[in-house]
Motif scaffolding. Structure first.
Motif, mmCIF file in Angstrom:
data_model
loop_
_atom_site.group_PDB
_atom_site.id
_atom_site.type_symbol
_atom_site.label_atom_id
_atom_site.label_comp_id
_atom_site.label_asym_id
_atom_site.label_seq_id
_atom_site.Cartn_x
_atom_site.Cartn_y
_atom_site.Cartn_z
ATOM 1 N N UNK A 122 92.271 50.778 48.803
ATOM 2 C CA UNK A 122 90.933 50.404 48.349
ATOM 3 C C UNK A 122 89.983 50.164 49.519
ATOM 4 N N UNK A 123 90.431 49.316 50.472
ATOM 5 C CA UNK A 123 89.537 49.000 51.600
ATOM 6 C C UNK A 123 89.313 50.247 52.461
ATOM 7 N N UNK A 124 90.366 51.048 52.580
ATOM 8 C CA UNK A 124 90.252 52.287 53.358
ATOM 9 C C UNK A 124 89.216 53.213 52.727
ATOM 10 N N UNK A 185 84.648 45.939 46.625
ATOM 11 C CA UNK A 185 85.175 46.502 47.874
ATOM 12 C C UNK A 185 84.058 47.160 48.683
ATOM 13 N N UNK A 186 83.156 47.834 47.955
ATOM 14 C CA UNK A 186 82.051 48.495 48.662
ATOM 15 C C UNK A 186 81.149 47.471 49.344
ATOM 16 N N UNK A 192 80.703 44.275 56.407
ATOM 17 C CA UNK A 192 81.422 44.458 57.667
ATOM 18 C C UNK A 192 80.703 45.472 58.563
ATOM 19 N N UNK A 193 80.206 46.544 57.958
ATOM 20 C CA UNK A 193 79.465 47.561 58.739
ATOM 21 C C UNK A 193 78.166 46.983 59.288
ATOM 22 N N UNK A 197 77.023 46.860 63.049
ATOM 23 C CA UNK A 197 75.760 47.490 63.467
ATOM 24 C C UNK A 197 74.924 46.492 64.258
ATOM 25 N N UNK A 198 74.932 45.209 63.796
ATOM 26 C CA UNK A 198 74.194 44.164 64.513
ATOM 27 C C UNK A 198 74.743 44.009 65.937
ATOM 28 N N UNK A 199 76.086 43.998 66.050
ATOM 29 C CA UNK A 199 76.701 43.841 67.373
ATOM 30 C C UNK A 199 76.330 45.008 68.291
#
Ligand SMILES: [Fe+2]
Ligand SMILES: [Fe+2]
Length: 255
Positions: A122-124, A185-186, A192-193, A197-199
């Motif tokens: 799912x996470x993948x 999950x999405x 997380x993305x 992206x912020x980092x």
């Protein structure tokens, strides 16, 4: 190459807004070569990770799709590298790499953030779906700003076709393996993305601010020291200096 029956992904508002920046970044041949080489690496690395995902999944359909997906990504890597080599041969001199703007115009996927081992199907799938969606959005902008380089434009067009299929099959499969909670999950993958992206953005800004501060220090702090050093140098006697005989007897000190 996989067949994509659904329409192509439209670029996000953010990618559309950055179109003039992308146009400028891709306009320079040196920069284009470097970016294509880096994109080639990203695609190949992504393909390797998806191959690993095919090994660890226990779902036979996912394994088959991941394998085909990995083959696509390896092929994208080859396409990018071959095009970079062609451009390199055509322009011959490659000395000035300069500003690459990687944090403004990153490689398509962000698949380099992927940690395959320990991820559930799912996470993948959620991660892959968002990565492929981002790739489709960016590659459609890169294709649109590539009017001055038709062969590179054709490559982006071809790869965009595959990325759109990857984006669609991962969503369909996520809904199949997790019909109830696939949206959750999405969202988790999206957050997380966003954090990554912020980092990336913060790192890019920190590099620019660091360069500005060091330049200011160079021109503001160093001149007084240079002036003092010069003044001290003027006070020094020219040539040899005589030392009184008694002062050079000891072996423990200079005078
Ligand atoms: Fe790709
Ligand atoms: Fe892809």
């Amino acid at each position: 190459m996989m067949d994509a029956s659904r329409p192509h992904e439209r670029p996000t508002a953010f990618d559309r807004m950055l179109t003039p920046v992308h146009r400028w970044i891709w306009s320079d041949t040196d920069r284009r070569v470097q970016k294509l080489l880096r994109f080639g690496e990203t695609e190949t690395d992504g393909g390797r990770d998806i191959l690993r995902a095919a090994e660890v999944t226990s779902d036979p359909l996912l394994r088959r799709l991941y394998l085909e997906h990995a083959i696509d990504e390896f092929r994208h890597g080859i396409l990018f590298r071959h095009r970079a080599a062609e451009l390199l041969r055509a322009s011959r001199s490659r000395t000035n790499i300069g500003f690459q703007g990687d944090w403004l115009a990153p490689g398509g996927h962000g698949l380099d953030d992927l940690q395959v081992d320990g991820e559930s199907d799912q996470t993948m799938l959620a991660f892959l779906h968002l990565s492929e969606k981002a790739a489709a959005s960016r590659f459609s902008v890169y294709r649109d700003v590539m009017q001055h380089d038709p062969p590179t434009r054709v490559i982006f067009e071809e790869i965009l076709h595959d990325e759109t299929f990857h984006m669609n099959y991962t969503l369909t499969q996520l809904a199949r393996v997790e019909p109830e909670r696939h949206k959750r999950h999405l969202w988790r993958a999206r957050l997380s993305r966003l954090w990554k992206a912020y980092l990336r953005l913060a790192t890019g800004l920190a590099a620019i601010l660091g360069s500005i501060l060091l330049t200011i220090q160079y021109f503001v702090l160093l001149p007084p020291f240079a002036w003092m050093a010069k003044r001290a140098a003027h006070r020094e006697h020219f040539g040899w200096t005589m030392v009184s005989p008694g002062r050079s007897d000891s072996l423990n000190r200079q005078y």
